[in-house]
Design an enzyme around this catalytic site. Structure first.
Site, PDB file in Angstrom:
ATOM      1  N   ASP A 205      -4.064  -4.444   1.685  1.00  0.00           N
ATOM      2  CA  ASP A 205      -3.166  -3.540   0.989  1.00  0.00           C
ATOM      3  C   ASP A 205      -3.712  -3.166  -0.390  1.00  0.00           C
ATOM      4  OD1 ASP A 205      -0.405  -2.405   1.086  1.00  0.00           O
ATOM      5  OD2 ASP A 205      -0.092  -3.655  -0.676  1.00  0.00           O
ATOM      6  N   GLU A 245      -7.036  -0.367   2.579  1.00  0.00           N
ATOM      7  CA  GLU A 245      -6.306   0.825   2.147  1.00  0.00           C
ATOM      8  C   GLU A 245      -6.888   1.256   0.799  1.00  0.00           C
ATOM      9  OE1 GLU A 245      -1.733   2.260   1.142  1.00  0.00           O
ATOM     10  OE2 GLU A 245      -2.436   0.293   0.475  1.00  0.00           O
TER      11      GLU A 245
HETATM   12  C1  GLC Z   1       0.782  -0.115   0.318  1.00  0.00           C
HETATM   13  C2  GLC Z   1       1.699  -0.110   1.514  1.00  0.00           C
HETATM   14  C3  GLC Z   1       3.059   0.343   1.089  1.00  0.00           C
HETATM   15  C4  GLC Z   1       3.579  -0.590   0.016  1.00  0.00           C
HETATM   16  C5  GLC Z   1       2.592  -0.701  -1.143  1.00  0.00           C
HETATM   17  C6  GLC Z   1       2.940  -1.831  -2.052  1.00  0.00           C
HETATM   18  O1  GLC Z   1       0.564   1.173  -0.174  1.00  0.00           O
HETATM   19  O2  GLC Z   1       1.153   0.678   2.545  1.00  0.00           O
HETATM   20  O3  GLC Z   1       3.951   0.400   2.171  1.00  0.00           O
HETATM   21  O4  GLC Z   1       4.805  -0.143  -0.472  1.00  0.00           O
HETATM   22  O5  GLC Z   1       1.286  -0.938  -0.688  1.00  0.00           O
HETATM   23  O6  GLC Z   1       2.654  -3.053  -1.428  1.00  0.00           O
END
Ligand code: GLC
Length: 554
Positions: A205, A245
């Protein structure tokens, strides 16, 4: 390198399926999906043909950010089951040829995490430095939070100490201080724990936020920290991956792969390509997508792009220009309620494409033929829509629609107890569900299954060298992927007008033909490798070059 020599790099040709246990199947009638429910649907997923399950956070949580606010990195949310249930899921998945990866959310914790509670209790706590503090008021015009309108800036005052803590996301998600070696040890321990339970890696994440080092911290280059994590992961499990991500321009993404050494993230989502693809869908013109694909940096052998059309978050359009974003908004999210954070859309794909089966199928055909590894979000295979009544990002996180029974076959609970309400419009479970589509050979579900099975016999898609094949029709994208096993040619018409395409594959030997992998057909290549045919409105073809005597049967 030959594909056959590197088949252990499973992620290069995986089909990833993301799901939230909470919304998949409720086995005990409490309105919340659970691990035992997921266990009952492993065979469904195996039949779909996916090879890797990505489980969204299932950890204990106050649930103020759908589980991305974790209060125990080692636990299982008791509503979802136990460690035993998880191990059964992993074990059954593995038996059916599927790996499991899980979310690693270590940029922050929940503010209910015992570390943060201890950190707040005293400035002398050994946990104080697990987080990022400043003692003076944050300057005006400070960096905006990731969720504009829902969090005001990135610093929140802790009344007890009078100091401010940093939170890149919601104020209840204090950022961990990765500059602290003890925090880094904790992260390694968490990784080691889940690997030991049999998972095959992590969806990581918010990676760029994780690597942001507090001002003045005396630590090495942040990317070295990611390299450390990767080294540790690989020592513990040689097959494990990090799927990151990283929503940044390509030039910066390359750094998160570790540049040429490829020793950081194993995979990254292609946010830039995804956004260009939506602009192309709106314009009915492949040009923006072509531009993005051409500007994608070359990757090393062991790393990979993860392609997707939708995920659990808003469909972010932040990498488009203001005018382009407005174009996509107007076409796909005309109602203000369908937009969020000024940059994204809270809808699923089929409603955006007005339910037009030709366009929906073309979009999925494209997803599976883009160079890289496809990632599906649960429910995409049956064309689920969002629940417009639910505000924000939650609109697309409704229960999986298994049948036209009560609650779409997701749960026996009273509808008022469901974790989220299914849509009640034309995308309600009565209209869109697995059971009905399983019986209908012409359904989207069968179509996606076909795409998955053809993707799996076409390793060129994950491995091949990408090339746009020149041809005269401006609404058509013809691209080819070439690897040692052969060559794959994909044809997509972005417009509602049938059009003739004509192209050459001059390097192919005489007697070569194009074999259609989706429909039984064979198109011989003419002199100099020329071929011409009509592409229907929103049409698509998956063609494999068959060379004389190449002996390929799948
Ligand atoms: C990432 C996740 C999202 C979440 C954020 C904070 O972007 O995909 O859903 O709210 O991280 O953890």
């Amino acid at each position: 390198m030959k594909i056959t020599d590197t088949s252990d790099l499973w992620w290069k040709t995986a089909v990833v399926y993301c799901l939230d246990v909470e919304t998949f199947l409720d086995s005990n009638g409490d309105g919340v999906g659970d691990l035992q429910g997921l266990g009952q649907r492993i065979d469904y997923l195996a039949q779909l043909g996916v090879t890797c399950l990505w489980l969204m956070p299932f950890y204990p949580t106050p649930d103020r950010d759908d589980g991305y606010d974790i209060s125990d990195f080692y636990g299982i949310d008791p509503r979802l089951g136990t460690h035993g249930d998880l191990v059964e899921v992993i074990r059954t998945a593995r038996d059916r040829g599927m790996r499991v990866i899980v979310d690693l959310v270590v940029n922050h914790t929940s503010d209910r995490h015992p570390w943060f509670l201890a950190a707040k209790r005293s400035v002398d706590s050994p946990y104080r430095d697990y987080y990022i503090w400043r003692s003076d008021a944050p300057p005006k015009g400070q960096k905006n939070a990731v969720f504009p309108g829902q969090a005001d800036g990135i610093w929140e005052k802790d009344e007890k100490s009078g100091q401010w803590y940093q939170h890149s996301f919601y104020e209840h998600q204090p950022d961990l201080n990765i500059a602290n070696p003890r925090v880094r040890d904790e992260i390694a321990k968490v990784i080691g724990f889940w690997l030991q339970l049999g998972i095959s890696g992590f969806r990581v994440d918010a990676v760029p936020f994780l690597l942001e080092i507090p001002e003045g911290a005396d630590i090495p280059e942040p990317h070295d920290l990611l390299k450390d994590i990767r080294r540790f992961l690989q020592r513990r499990s040689s097959e494990a991956i990090l799927l990151g991500e990283v929503n940044l321009p390509y030039e910066q993404q390359i750094e998160y792969f570790g540049g040429e050494s490829g020793d950081e993230l194993t995979m990254q989502f292609d946010f830039v390509g995804m956004q260009a693809l939506y602009l192309s869908l709106v314009r009915r013109d492949p040009a923006p997508l072509i531009e993005a694909l051409r500007s994608r940096p070359e990757l090393g052998t062991e790393v990979q792009w993860a392609n997707f059309l939708r995920n659990h978050d808003e469909l972010t359009l932040d990498k488009l220009s203001d005018a382009e974003r407005e174009e996509v908004f107007e076409a796909f999210a005309p109602d203000e309620r369908q937009r969020v954070f000024g940059r994204g859309i809270t809808r699923r794909l089929p409603p955006m494409l007005e339910g037009d089966p030709r366009r929906i199928r073309m979009a999925y055909s494209l997803l599976f033929t883009l160079p890289g590894t496809p990632v599906l979000f649960y429910g995409e295979e049956i064309g689920m829509g969002e629940n417009i009544e639910i505000p924000g990002r939650q609109a697309v996180r409704t229960p999986m629609q298994w049948s036209d029974d009560r609650n779409g076959g997701f749960s026996d609970a009273a509808p008022s107890r469901l974790v989220a309400a299914p849509p009640s419009d034309g995308y309600a479970p009565t209209h869109v569900n697995v059971a009905t589509q399983l019986e209908d050979r012409g359904s989207l579900l069968h179509f996606v299954r076909d795409l998955v099975s053809r993707y799996r016999i076409s390793p060129e898609l994950g491995w091949g060298a990408f090339e746009v094949v020149e041809q005269p029709a401006s609404s058509v994208l013809v691209h080819s992927l070439t690897a040692d096993v052969g060559r794959f040619v994909a044809v997509h018409n972005f417009s509602e007008v049938p059009v003739e395409t004509r192209f050459r594959l001059p390097d192919e030997p005489d007697g070569s033909a194009l074999v259609d992998l989706l429909h039984a057909a064979r198109l011989p290549l003419g002199p100099k490798g020329v071929v011409a045919f009509e592409v229907p409105a929103f049409g698509y073809r998956w063609l494999r070059v068959s060379r004389p005597g190449d002996g390929r049967v799948t």
